[in-house]
Design a protein around this motif. Sequence first.
Motif, PDB file in Angstrom:
ATOM      1  N   LYS A  55      -4.496  -1.246  11.913  1.00  0.00           N
ATOM      2  CA  LYS A  55      -4.719  -0.498  13.152  1.00  0.00           C
ATOM      3  C   LYS A  55      -3.639   0.572  13.340  1.00  0.00           C
ATOM      4  CE  LYS A  55      -6.892  -4.391  15.599  1.00  0.00           C
ATOM      5  NZ  LYS A  55      -6.748  -5.354  16.726  1.00  0.00           N
ATOM      6  N   ILE A  56      -2.399   0.231  13.013  1.00  0.00           N
ATOM      7  CA  ILE A  56      -1.283   1.168  13.182  1.00  0.00           C
ATOM      8  C   ILE A  56      -1.387   2.321  12.191  1.00  0.00           C
ATOM      9  CG2 ILE A  56       1.228   1.391  12.926  1.00  0.00           C
ATOM     10  CD1 ILE A  56       1.352  -1.588  13.916  1.00  0.00           C
ATOM     11  N   TYR A  57      -1.811   1.997  10.970  1.00  0.00           N
ATOM     12  CA  TYR A  57      -1.852   3.008   9.915  1.00  0.00           C
ATOM     13  C   TYR A  57      -3.071   3.924  10.009  1.00  0.00           C
ATOM     14  CZ  TYR A  57      -1.562   4.980   5.192  1.00  0.00           C
ATOM     15  OH  TYR A  57      -1.483   5.839   4.130  1.00  0.00           O
ATOM     16  N   TRP A  98       0.832  -1.203   0.000  1.00  0.00           N
ATOM     17  CA  TRP A  98       0.000   0.000   0.000  1.00  0.00           C
ATOM     18  C   TRP A  98       0.864   1.249   0.000  1.00  0.00           C
ATOM     19  CZ3 TRP A  98      -4.525   0.698   4.088  1.00  0.00           C
ATOM     20  CH2 TRP A  98      -5.269   1.826   3.739  1.00  0.00           C
ATOM     21  N   THR A  99       1.371   1.630   1.159  1.00  0.00           N
ATOM     22  CA  THR A  99       2.168   2.839   1.307  1.00  0.00           C
ATOM     23  C   THR A  99       3.285   2.571   2.304  1.00  0.00           C
ATOM     24  OG1 THR A  99       2.036   5.222   1.772  1.00  0.00           O
ATOM     25  CG2 THR A  99       0.714   3.768   3.158  1.00  0.00           C
ATOM     26  N   LEU A 100       4.264   3.457   2.382  1.00  0.00           N
ATOM     27  CA  LEU A 100       5.463   3.210   3.194  1.00  0.00           C
ATOM     28  C   LEU A 100       5.122   2.769   4.611  1.00  0.00           C
ATOM     29  CD1 LEU A 100       8.587   3.472   3.722  1.00  0.00           C
ATOM     30  CD2 LEU A 100       8.098   5.832   4.412  1.00  0.00           C
ATOM     31  N   GLU A 101       4.303   3.544   5.307  1.00  0.00           N
ATOM     32  CA  GLU A 101       4.044   3.282   6.725  1.00  0.00           C
ATOM     33  C   GLU A 101       3.297   1.968   6.931  1.00  0.00           C
ATOM     34  OE1 GLU A 101       4.689   7.501   5.847  1.00  0.00           O
ATOM     35  OE2 GLU A 101       3.220   6.055   5.086  1.00  0.00           O
ATOM     36  N   TYR A 102       2.293   1.711   6.085  1.00  0.00           N
ATOM     37  CA  TYR A 102       1.559   0.448   6.195  1.00  0.00           C
ATOM     38  C   TYR A 102       2.488  -0.724   5.900  1.00  0.00           C
ATOM     39  CZ  TYR A 102      -1.589  -3.399   5.180  1.00  0.00           C
ATOM     40  OH  TYR A 102      -2.200  -4.639   5.174  1.00  0.00           O
ATOM     41  N   ASP A 103       3.280  -0.614   4.844  1.00  0.00           N
ATOM     42  CA  ASP A 103       4.153  -1.726   4.461  1.00  0.00           C
ATOM     43  C   ASP A 103       5.193  -2.024   5.529  1.00  0.00           C
ATOM     44  OD1 ASP A 103       2.736  -1.403   2.028  1.00  0.00           O
ATOM     45  OD2 ASP A 103       4.432  -2.234   0.921  1.00  0.00           O
ATOM     46  N   LEU A 104       5.711  -0.982   6.175  1.00  0.00           N
ATOM     47  CA  LEU A 104       6.665  -1.209   7.262  1.00  0.00           C
ATOM     48  C   LEU A 104       5.998  -1.973   8.398  1.00  0.00           C
ATOM     49  CD1 LEU A 104       8.517   2.240   7.385  1.00  0.00           C
ATOM     50  CD2 LEU A 104       9.531   0.026   6.786  1.00  0.00           C
ATOM     51  N   MET A 127       8.999  -4.517  13.032  1.00  0.00           N
ATOM     52  CA  MET A 127       8.686  -3.209  12.482  1.00  0.00           C
ATOM     53  C   MET A 127       7.292  -2.743  12.891  1.00  0.00           C
ATOM     54  SD  MET A 127      11.265  -1.882  11.141  1.00  0.00           S
ATOM     55  CE  MET A 127      10.301  -0.434  10.698  1.00  0.00           C
ATOM     56  N   ALA A 128       6.361  -3.676  13.096  1.00  0.00           N
ATOM     57  CA  ALA A 128       5.037  -3.292  13.579  1.00  0.00           C
ATOM     58  C   ALA A 128       5.155  -2.610  14.940  1.00  0.00           C
ATOM     59  CB  ALA A 128       4.124  -4.515  13.665  1.00  0.00           C
ATOM     60  N   THR A 129       6.010  -3.145  15.796  1.00  0.00           N
ATOM     61  CA  THR A 129       6.209  -2.552  17.120  1.00  0.00           C
ATOM     62  C   THR A 129       6.819  -1.161  17.000  1.00  0.00           C
ATOM     63  OG1 THR A 129       6.526  -4.765  18.066  1.00  0.00           O
ATOM     64  CG2 THR A 129       7.301  -2.891  19.365  1.00  0.00           C
ATOM     65  N   VAL A 130       7.836  -1.023  16.160  1.00  0.00           N
ATOM     66  CA  VAL A 130       8.466   0.286  15.958  1.00  0.00           C
ATOM     67  C   VAL A 130       7.452   1.293  15.430  1.00  0.00           C
ATOM     68  CG1 VAL A 130      10.160   1.556  14.556  1.00  0.00           C
ATOM     69  CG2 VAL A 130      10.790  -0.623  15.611  1.00  0.00           C
ATOM     70  N   MET A 131       6.683   0.900  14.423  1.00  0.00           N
ATOM     71  CA  MET A 131       5.749   1.837  13.804  1.00  0.00           C
ATOM     72  C   MET A 131       4.596   2.183  14.743  1.00  0.00           C
ATOM     73  SD  MET A 131       7.147   2.715  11.070  1.00  0.00           S
ATOM     74  CE  MET A 131       5.811   3.757  10.501  1.00  0.00           C
ATOM     75  N   HIS A 132       4.139   1.229  15.552  1.00  0.00           N
ATOM     76  CA  HIS A 132       3.058   1.547  16.489  1.00  0.00           C
ATOM     77  C   HIS A 132       3.542   2.556  17.538  1.00  0.00           C
ATOM     78  CE1 HIS A 132      -0.707   1.291  18.407  1.00  0.00           C
ATOM     79  NE2 HIS A 132      -0.386   0.438  19.383  1.00  0.00           N
ATOM     80  N   LYS A 133       4.753   2.368  18.024  1.00  0.00           N
ATOM     81  CA  LYS A 133       5.323   3.339  18.959  1.00  0.00           C
ATOM     82  C   LYS A 133       5.461   4.714  18.295  1.00  0.00           C
ATOM     83  CE  LYS A 133       8.211   0.064  21.592  1.00  0.00           C
ATOM     84  NZ  LYS A 133       9.623  -0.301  21.917  1.00  0.00           N
ATOM     85  N   ALA A 134       5.945   4.715  17.052  1.00  0.00           N
ATOM     86  CA  ALA A 134       6.191   5.980  16.339  1.00  0.00           C
ATOM     87  C   ALA A 134       4.892   6.725  16.059  1.00  0.00           C
ATOM     88  CB  ALA A 134       6.938   5.706  15.028  1.00  0.00           C
ATOM     89  N   VAL A 135       3.860   5.991  15.599  1.00  0.00           N
ATOM     90  CA  VAL A 135       2.581   6.638  15.294  1.00  0.00           C
ATOM     91  C   VAL A 135       1.916   7.124  16.577  1.00  0.00           C
ATOM     92  CG1 VAL A 135       0.275   6.281  14.331  1.00  0.00           C
ATOM     93  CG2 VAL A 135       2.274   5.342  13.159  1.00  0.00           C
ATOM     94  N   SER A 136       2.039   6.353  17.651  1.00  0.00           N
ATOM     95  CA  SER A 136       1.475   6.773  18.936  1.00  0.00           C
ATOM     96  C   SER A 136       2.157   8.036  19.440  1.00  0.00           C
ATOM     97  CB  SER A 136       1.614   5.650  19.973  1.00  0.00           C
ATOM     98  OG  SER A 136       0.926   4.479  19.567  1.00  0.00           O
ATOM     99  N   ALA A 137       3.477   8.110  19.290  1.00  0.00           N
ATOM    100  CA  ALA A 137       4.213   9.311  19.695  1.00  0.00           C
ATOM    101  C   ALA A 137       3.837  10.497  18.820  1.00  0.00           C
ATOM    102  CB  ALA A 137       5.717   9.048  19.626  1.00  0.00           C
ATOM    103  N   ALA A 138       3.626  10.243  17.524  1.00  0.00           N
ATOM    104  CA  ALA A 138       3.230  11.323  16.611  1.00  0.00           C
ATOM    105  C   ALA A 138       1.842  11.844  16.959  1.00  0.00           C
ATOM    106  CB  ALA A 138       3.268  10.832  15.166  1.00  0.00           C
TER     107      ALA A 138
END
Length: 376
Positions: A326-328, A262-268, A275-286
Amino acid sequence: MATNSSLQHALERLELTFAPEQGRSVATRRGLGYNNALFMAAELLLLGKQGFSPLLLIEEPEAHLHPQLQSRVVDLLTERSSGSGAVQVIVTTHSPNIASSVPVEQLSLVSRGAVFSLAPQHTHLDAFDYAFLSRFLDVTKANLFFARAVAIVEGAAEAVLLPTLASCLGHSLSRSGVSVVNVGTVGLFRYSRIFQRADNTILPIPVACITDRDIAPRSADEAMRKKLPWLAELDDKQVAKHVAARRKHDNGSVRTFVSDWWTLEYDLAAASWVMATVMHKAVSAAAFSRTAWPTEQDLAGIEETATKEIETWQLDGDCLETAALKIYQPLRLGGVRKPIAAQHAARLLRGTVLRPEDVPPYLVDAFTYLCGAPRR
């Protein structure tokens, strides 16, 4: 000898003056760059008086000049290279300021001892491309003219995150001389055509266009899909055609790397639980960062909560596709900014070692194309 009026005009074009300021002598105000500019102005005036066709060669006119004066020098050189009494000027430079001030069609790339003119008859650029580049190829993008390899990306999130992600996989974009050029979602291939030759010569400069596939996964609801194609309604041939359309401009050293889903963030997030853990932390912080920048204490709490949520999803039997959705979702629907999420993801990843299987394959392939085999 140049007349006083012609010398004065040249100095005015450069916004230079010999008049001392109160309490300061001329000698204390003039540095090496100032002297270089004066010398170039004088040479132009003297050459303009010659009876033969004059030629001025300048090596790195940007030396010791602040960016604004570099632009003034380019203006003066341009003015004196046209009209009656024109001087032919050939400049070599390592300055993005100067490169962005000159029309692309008047530039030449030098790579591995070879010179590649960017005049219309030598490139795949058409009149619309040159006009587009004259509007949008600014100093931040002009570093592509000096790169050993170029990654052309669609947004700030990629520009922020990809260098760190590459480092986690054993690549160094800076050591490999890779310029990451953010074109802001438009004109991806207008920039890449700079590196494609009319005679199909392959430039020794790898160019990777990194782009989203933009096909919503089967589990995405209508709100998440918006107007994108939906994987549930496409067969394999249609997906292949969709991807091929994004690669239709590939030629020579230019290759397009399309996201796997799909897109960078979803694919990561969908690539691995790491990477799901990293991205969930990053999106939550954002998400927290929309109202105030989080302190270290804030981040610790945000990241602990995100980690527990990931663990719960795994215990509940969620697959990566479900977790990635959920993360995206806050980025897609919740007003959370992608560049801020990328900034937090880069912070979380700094110093981390990732395996190729932790990361979307299209990014692994792009990094290898740009940098060669990873170094550990």
